[in-house]
Design a protein around this motif. Structure first.
Motif, short mmCIF file in Angstrom:
data_model
loop_
_atom_site.label_atom_id
_atom_site.label_comp_id
_atom_site.label_asym_id
_atom_site.label_seq_id
_atom_site.Cartn_x
_atom_site.Cartn_y
_atom_site.Cartn_z
N UNK A 5 -1.98 -5.66 -4.08
CA UNK A 5 -0.61 -5.22 -4.29
C UNK A 5 -0.01 -4.75 -2.97
N UNK A 6 1.11 -5.37 -2.61
CA UNK A 6 1.83 -5.02 -1.38
C UNK A 6 3.01 -4.13 -1.74
N UNK A 7 2.88 -2.85 -1.43
CA UNK A 7 4.02 -1.93 -1.61
C UNK A 7 4.25 -1.17 -0.30
N UNK A 8 3.93 -1.86 0.79
CA UNK A 8 4.13 -1.35 2.15
C UNK A 8 3.33 -0.09 2.42
N UNK A 9 2.10 -0.07 1.88
CA UNK A 9 1.19 1.02 2.15
C UNK A 9 -0.23 0.47 2.16
N UNK A 10 -0.97 0.75 3.20
CA UNK A 10 -2.35 0.29 3.26
C UNK A 10 -2.54 -0.82 4.26
N UNK A 11 -3.77 -0.96 4.71
CA UNK A 11 -4.12 -1.97 5.70
C UNK A 11 -4.38 -3.28 4.99
N UNK A 12 -3.32 -3.95 4.61
CA UNK A 12 -3.45 -5.16 3.79
C UNK A 12 -4.13 -6.29 4.53
N UNK A 13 -3.88 -6.41 5.83
CA UNK A 13 -4.47 -7.51 6.59
C UNK A 13 -5.99 -7.41 6.59
N UNK A 20 -4.47 -0.98 -2.55
CA UNK A 20 -4.81 -0.17 -1.38
C UNK A 20 -3.84 0.99 -1.24
N UNK A 21 -4.05 1.80 -0.20
CA UNK A 21 -3.11 2.89 0.05
C UNK A 21 -3.52 3.71 1.23
N UNK A 22 -2.58 3.98 2.12
CA UNK A 22 -2.80 4.87 3.26
C UNK A 22 -1.64 5.85 3.34
N UNK A 23 -1.94 7.07 3.80
CA UNK A 23 -0.89 8.05 3.98
C UNK A 23 -0.92 9.12 2.91
N UNK A 24 0.23 9.69 2.61
CA UNK A 24 0.34 10.81 1.68
C UNK A 24 0.53 10.31 0.24
N UNK A 25 -0.07 11.03 -0.69
CA UNK A 25 0.00 10.67 -2.10
C UNK A 25 1.44 10.52 -2.59
N UNK A 26 2.34 11.49 -2.35
CA UNK A 26 3.70 11.34 -2.88
C UNK A 26 4.42 10.12 -2.35
N UNK A 27 4.27 9.83 -1.05
CA UNK A 27 4.96 8.68 -0.46
C UNK A 27 4.43 7.37 -1.05
N UNK A 28 3.11 7.29 -1.24
CA UNK A 28 2.54 6.07 -1.82
C UNK A 28 2.99 5.90 -3.27
#
Length: 213
Positions: A6-14, A53-61
């Motif tokens: 899932x691409x939601x602009x968070x996480x190291x997708x590559x 996937x997911x990187x960063x802060x919980x609320x932003x993700x």
């Protein structure tokens, strides 16, 4: 078999996509998996495997995931109604919880009851960054060939406190127990990054591709 990251602009997708493509090729006789990275809720709803996937802060993700039209409904339909095997990675795992406490109280997907709280590392550096030894707490098909003492790569300052201890599959010791792998039914999540965890991570990804809950 279609595996959607899932691409939601968070996480190291590559990096994650590369790891899943590698294990799909190595286990292709069993899975025949097609690895797709997309933000299309319809594709997610029809997927045979889903990775969040997911990187960063919980609320932003959580907000970014909700901002993708129809995505949360598609995830609920696929995972809860159709029983599609699901893997959450890092914050993607944390969003399985009922609530997160990072910066502010934020609702999670509530697929695995619990709260995401700050790591209390008893004087150790937080965020928890680098390699740590897993302590396997429960047998699971996705952990086939994984043993206590195997190394995983972590980058996080928050972790899940589970409402039901039976959902804990593995933890690590970092000034006390820190949740590393959770799961129930067709759902599994890793706090560490399997795509960065070398042989251990690739084994888990390969097992997930062949998993039939």
């Amino acid at each position: 078999m279609k595996v959607v990251l899932v691409d939601y602009e968070s996480g190291n997708l590559h990096s994650a996509a590369k790891a899943f493509q590698r294990m799909s090729a190595e286990t292709g006789a069993k899975t025949g998996a097609e690895i797709i990275v997309c933000a299309d809720a319809d594709q997610v709803a029809r997927a045979d495997r889903i990775v969040l996937p997911g990187d960063g802060a919980f609320p932003a993700c959580r907000e970014a995931l909700a901002a993708v039209p129809g995505m949360i409904d598609a995830l609920n339909h696929a995972v809860l109604n159709r029983g599609v095997p699901f893997m959450g990675i890092c914050v993607g795992m944390q969003m399985l919880a009922t609530t997160g406490h990072e910066y502010r109280l934020t609702p999670g997907l509530d697929w695995i009851g619990g709260e995401v709280v700050a790591i209390d590392a008893a004087g150790l550096k937080v965020p928890h960054m680098g390699w740590n030894d897993l302590r396997v707490r429960s047998d699971h098909p996705v952990l086939a060939g994984v043993s206590s003492g195997d190394h995983a790569y972590f980058v996080h300052g928050w972790h899940m406190q589970l409402a039901d201890p039976s959902h804990l599959l593995a933890d690590v010791d970092y000034g006390g127990p820190v949740t590393a792998i959770v799961g129930r039914d067709n759902i599994i999540g890793t706090q560490f990054h399997p795509e960065k965890s070398q042989g251990l991570g690739l084994r888990i990804i390969g097992n997930f591709l062949n998993w039939k809950p």
